[in-house]
Design a protein around this motif. Structure first.
Motif, mmCIF file in Angstrom:
data_model
loop_
_atom_site.group_PDB
_atom_site.id
_atom_site.type_symbol
_atom_site.label_atom_id
_atom_site.label_comp_id
_atom_site.label_asym_id
_atom_site.label_seq_id
_atom_site.Cartn_x
_atom_site.Cartn_y
_atom_site.Cartn_z
ATOM 1 N N GLU A 1 -59.197 -16.007 8.490
ATOM 2 C CA GLU A 1 -59.653 -16.437 9.815
ATOM 3 C C GLU A 1 -58.553 -16.342 10.869
ATOM 4 N N ASP A 2 -57.429 -15.723 10.545
ATOM 5 C CA ASP A 2 -56.291 -15.588 11.468
ATOM 6 C C ASP A 2 -55.860 -16.931 12.042
ATOM 7 N N GLY A 3 -55.844 -17.952 11.207
ATOM 8 C CA GLY A 3 -55.385 -19.272 11.622
ATOM 9 C C GLY A 3 -56.409 -20.094 12.391
ATOM 10 N N GLY A 4 -57.627 -19.572 12.553
ATOM 11 C CA GLY A 4 -58.666 -20.289 13.290
ATOM 12 C C GLY A 4 -59.648 -20.979 12.360
ATOM 13 N N LYS A 5 -60.697 -21.543 12.974
ATOM 14 C CA LYS A 5 -61.750 -22.207 12.198
ATOM 15 C C LYS A 5 -62.508 -21.197 11.344
ATOM 16 N N THR A 6 -63.187 -21.697 10.340
ATOM 17 C CA THR A 6 -63.947 -20.818 9.450
ATOM 18 C C THR A 6 -65.122 -20.187 10.193
ATOM 19 N N SER A 7 -65.441 -18.957 9.816
ATOM 20 C CA SER A 7 -66.560 -18.249 10.443
ATOM 21 C C SER A 7 -67.898 -18.752 9.912
ATOM 22 N N VAL A 8 -67.845 -19.499 8.823
ATOM 23 C CA VAL A 8 -69.046 -20.078 8.212
ATOM 24 C C VAL A 8 -68.931 -21.593 8.312
ATOM 25 N N GLY A 9 -69.978 -22.241 8.770
ATOM 26 C CA GLY A 9 -69.984 -23.699 8.860
ATOM 27 C C GLY A 9 -70.303 -24.337 7.520
ATOM 28 N N HIS A 10 -69.927 -25.588 7.354
ATOM 29 C CA HIS A 10 -70.181 -26.268 6.081
ATOM 30 C C HIS A 10 -71.653 -26.615 5.874
ATOM 31 N N LYS A 11 -72.477 -26.432 6.904
ATOM 32 C CA LYS A 11 -73.905 -26.735 6.767
ATOM 33 C C LYS A 11 -74.752 -25.487 6.537
ATOM 34 N N GLU A 12 -74.092 -24.355 6.293
ATOM 35 C CA GLU A 12 -74.820 -23.100 6.030
ATOM 36 C C GLU A 12 -75.567 -23.210 4.698
ATOM 37 N N ASN A 13 -76.477 -22.245 4.468
ATOM 38 C CA ASN A 13 -77.226 -22.265 3.211
ATOM 39 C C ASN A 13 -76.335 -21.822 2.041
ATOM 40 N N LYS A 14 -76.829 -22.083 0.855
ATOM 41 C CA LYS A 14 -76.062 -21.853 -0.370
ATOM 42 C C LYS A 14 -75.598 -20.399 -0.492
ATOM 43 N N ILE A 15 -76.440 -19.443 -0.148
ATOM 44 C CA ILE A 15 -76.092 -18.018 -0.286
ATOM 45 C C ILE A 15 -74.907 -17.660 0.612
ATOM 46 N N LYS A 16 -74.934 -18.110 1.875
ATOM 47 C CA LYS A 16 -73.826 -17.807 2.795
ATOM 48 C C LYS A 16 -72.530 -18.452 2.318
ATOM 49 N N LEU A 17 -72.622 -19.682 1.832
ATOM 50 C CA LEU A 17 -71.430 -20.370 1.329
ATOM 51 C C LEU A 17 -70.840 -19.629 0.136
ATOM 52 N N GLU A 18 -71.690 -19.194 -0.781
ATOM 53 C CA GLU A 18 -71.218 -18.466 -1.957
ATOM 54 C C GLU A 18 -70.623 -17.114 -1.575
ATOM 55 N N GLU A 19 -71.215 -16.428 -0.598
ATOM 56 C CA GLU A 19 -70.661 -15.154 -0.130
ATOM 57 C C GLU A 19 -69.270 -15.356 0.462
ATOM 58 N N TYR A 20 -69.119 -16.419 1.242
ATOM 59 C CA TYR A 20 -67.827 -16.727 1.851
ATOM 60 C C TYR A 20 -66.785 -16.996 0.767
ATOM 61 N N MET A 21 -67.164 -17.786 -0.226
ATOM 62 C CA MET A 21 -66.241 -18.111 -1.314
ATOM 63 C C MET A 21 -65.893 -16.858 -2.113
ATOM 64 N N PHE A 22 -66.869 -15.989 -2.300
ATOM 65 C CA PHE A 22 -66.634 -14.750 -3.033
ATOM 66 C C PHE A 22 -65.637 -13.859 -2.288
ATOM 67 N N ASP A 23 -65.681 -13.886 -0.948
ATOM 68 C CA ASP A 23 -64.701 -13.128 -0.148
ATOM 69 C C ASP A 23 -63.294 -13.681 -0.349
ATOM 70 N N LEU A 24 -63.183 -15.002 -0.477
ATOM 71 C CA LEU A 24 -61.876 -15.641 -0.654
ATOM 72 C C LEU A 24 -61.352 -15.470 -2.070
ATOM 73 N N LEU A 25 -62.191 -15.793 -3.038
ATOM 74 C CA LEU A 25 -61.825 -15.739 -4.458
ATOM 75 C C LEU A 25 -62.903 -14.965 -5.208
#
Length: 141
Positions: A73-97
Protein backbone atom coordinates in the motif's frame (compact mmCIF):
# COMPACT_ATOMS: atom_id res chain seq x y z
CA UNK A 1 6.50 2.52 19.64
CA UNK A 2 6.95 -1.16 18.95
CA UNK A 3 4.38 -3.92 18.72
CA UNK A 4 5.68 -5.15 22.11
CA UNK A 5 3.51 -2.53 23.81
CA UNK A 6 0.39 -2.91 21.67
CA UNK A 7 -2.26 -5.27 23.01
CA UNK A 8 -5.43 -6.97 21.89
CA UNK A 9 -7.79 -7.63 24.78
CA UNK A 10 -10.46 -10.28 24.34
CA UNK A 11 -13.95 -8.83 24.52
CA UNK A 12 -12.78 -5.25 23.94
CA UNK A 13 -12.81 -3.59 20.50
CA UNK A 14 -9.65 -2.22 18.87
CA UNK A 15 -6.13 -2.19 20.20
CA UNK A 16 -4.59 -0.89 23.41
CA UNK A 17 -1.28 0.68 24.35
CA UNK A 18 0.33 -0.73 27.50
CA UNK A 19 0.95 2.12 29.93
CA UNK A 20 2.03 0.56 33.23
CA UNK A 21 1.80 -2.57 35.35
CA UNK A 22 -0.14 -2.78 38.61
CA UNK A 23 -0.19 -5.44 41.32
CA UNK A 24 -3.27 -7.12 39.86
CA UNK A 25 -2.74 -6.45 36.16
CA UNK A 26 -1.96 -3.37 34.10
CA UNK A 27 -3.29 -0.07 32.79
CA UNK A 28 -3.85 0.28 29.05
CA UNK A 29 -5.04 3.10 26.80
CA UNK A 30 -7.45 2.45 23.95
CA UNK A 31 -6.21 3.47 20.50
CA UNK A 32 -9.84 3.92 19.44
CA UNK A 33 -10.99 6.53 21.97
CA UNK A 34 -8.00 7.22 24.23
CA UNK A 35 -9.76 5.96 27.37
CA UNK A 36 -7.64 4.28 30.02
CA UNK A 37 -8.73 0.97 31.46
CA UNK A 38 -7.42 -1.36 34.15
CA UNK A 39 -7.03 -4.93 32.97
CA UNK A 40 -6.57 -7.86 35.34
CA UNK A 41 -4.36 -10.83 34.66
CA UNK A 42 -7.55 -12.90 34.31
CA UNK A 43 -8.34 -11.26 30.94
CA UNK A 44 -7.21 -12.92 27.73
CA UNK A 45 -4.60 -10.50 26.38
CA UNK A 46 -2.42 -10.89 23.28
CA UNK A 47 0.67 -8.82 22.56
CA UNK A 48 0.84 -8.05 18.82
CA UNK A 49 4.55 -8.93 18.67
CA UNK A 50 3.66 -12.49 19.76
CA UNK A 51 0.91 -13.12 17.17
CA UNK A 52 1.69 -15.12 14.03
CA UNK A 53 -0.22 -16.13 10.89
CA UNK A 54 -0.31 -19.74 9.74
CA UNK A 55 1.15 -20.60 6.35
CA UNK A 56 1.54 -24.02 4.79
CA UNK A 57 5.23 -24.15 5.82
CA UNK A 58 5.58 -22.04 8.97
CA UNK A 59 4.07 -19.34 11.14
CA UNK A 60 4.76 -15.79 9.92
CA UNK A 61 4.96 -13.10 12.64
CA UNK A 62 2.23 -10.47 12.42
CA UNK A 63 4.85 -7.73 12.13
CA UNK A 64 6.05 -9.28 8.84
CA UNK A 65 2.47 -9.33 7.55
CA UNK A 66 2.14 -5.65 8.51
CA UNK A 67 5.41 -4.93 6.65
CA UNK A 68 4.02 -6.64 3.54
CA UNK A 69 0.83 -4.57 3.77
CA UNK A 70 2.92 -1.40 4.17
CA UNK A 71 4.94 -2.31 1.04
CA UNK A 72 1.83 -3.21 -0.96
CA UNK A 73 0.00 0.00 0.00
CA UNK A 74 3.07 2.30 -0.20
CA UNK A 75 2.71 3.18 3.48
CA UNK A 76 -0.98 4.11 3.16
CA UNK A 77 -4.25 2.57 4.33
CA UNK A 78 -5.32 -0.80 2.98
CA UNK A 79 -7.11 -0.84 -0.37
CA UNK A 80 -9.57 -3.34 1.11
CA UNK A 81 -11.73 -2.45 4.11
CA UNK A 82 -12.20 -4.80 7.04
CA UNK A 83 -15.93 -5.00 6.29
CA UNK A 84 -15.48 -6.44 2.78
CA UNK A 85 -16.90 -9.85 1.91
CA UNK A 86 -15.01 -13.05 2.60
CA UNK A 87 -13.82 -13.51 -1.02
CA UNK A 88 -12.24 -10.03 -1.23
CA UNK A 89 -10.56 -10.49 2.15
CA UNK A 90 -9.12 -13.86 1.11
CA UNK A 91 -7.90 -12.43 -2.22
CA UNK A 92 -6.15 -9.61 -0.36
CA UNK A 93 -4.51 -12.06 2.03
CA UNK A 94 -3.48 -14.28 -0.87
CA UNK A 95 -1.72 -11.26 -2.45
CA UNK A 96 0.20 -10.70 0.81
CA UNK A 97 0.94 -14.32 1.70
CA UNK A 98 0.31 -16.66 -1.26
CA UNK A 99 0.97 -19.69 0.96
CA UNK A 100 -1.22 -18.75 3.95
CA UNK A 101 -3.19 -21.67 5.37
CA UNK A 102 -6.78 -21.07 4.24
CA UNK A 103 -8.11 -23.71 6.63
CA UNK A 104 -6.59 -22.15 9.77
CA UNK A 105 -6.73 -18.43 8.90
CA UNK A 106 -10.38 -17.36 8.92
CA UNK A 107 -12.01 -14.31 7.33
CA UNK A 108 -12.44 -12.89 10.86
CA UNK A 109 -8.65 -13.10 11.33
CA UNK A 110 -8.04 -11.24 8.06
CA UNK A 111 -10.55 -8.58 9.14
CA UNK A 112 -8.62 -8.07 12.38
CA UNK A 113 -5.29 -7.81 10.55
CA UNK A 114 -6.66 -5.14 8.20
CA UNK A 115 -8.42 -3.26 10.99
CA UNK A 116 -5.36 -3.37 13.26
CA UNK A 117 -3.00 -2.24 10.49
CA UNK A 118 -5.19 0.76 9.67
CA UNK A 119 -5.58 1.65 13.37
CA UNK A 120 -1.81 1.51 13.93
CA UNK A 121 -1.29 3.64 10.82
CA UNK A 122 -3.74 6.27 12.14
CA UNK A 123 -1.67 6.52 15.32
CA UNK A 124 1.65 6.82 13.51
CA UNK A 125 2.84 3.36 14.46
CA UNK A 126 4.45 2.28 11.20
CA UNK A 127 7.75 0.72 12.27
CA UNK A 128 7.05 -2.99 12.34
CA UNK A 129 10.67 -4.11 12.56
CA UNK A 130 11.80 -6.30 15.42
CA UNK A 131 13.20 -4.20 18.26
CA UNK A 132 15.57 -6.00 20.62
CA UNK A 133 16.93 -3.08 22.66
CA UNK A 134 13.51 -1.74 23.69
CA UNK A 135 13.18 -4.45 26.35
CA UNK A 136 15.51 -2.52 28.68
CA UNK A 137 13.75 0.78 27.99
CA UNK A 138 10.41 -0.65 29.13
CA UNK A 139 11.77 -0.96 32.68
CA UNK A 140 11.72 2.85 33.21
CA UNK A 141 9.29 4.19 35.82
Amino acid sequence: MSLNKILSISGKPGLFKLLTQTRSGFVAESLLDGKKITVSFKNNVSVLSEIAIYTLEEEVPLRKVFEKIKEKEDGGKTSVGHKENKIKLEEYMFDLLPNYDEERVYASDIKKIIQWYNLLLEHGITDFSEEEEEVGASEKK
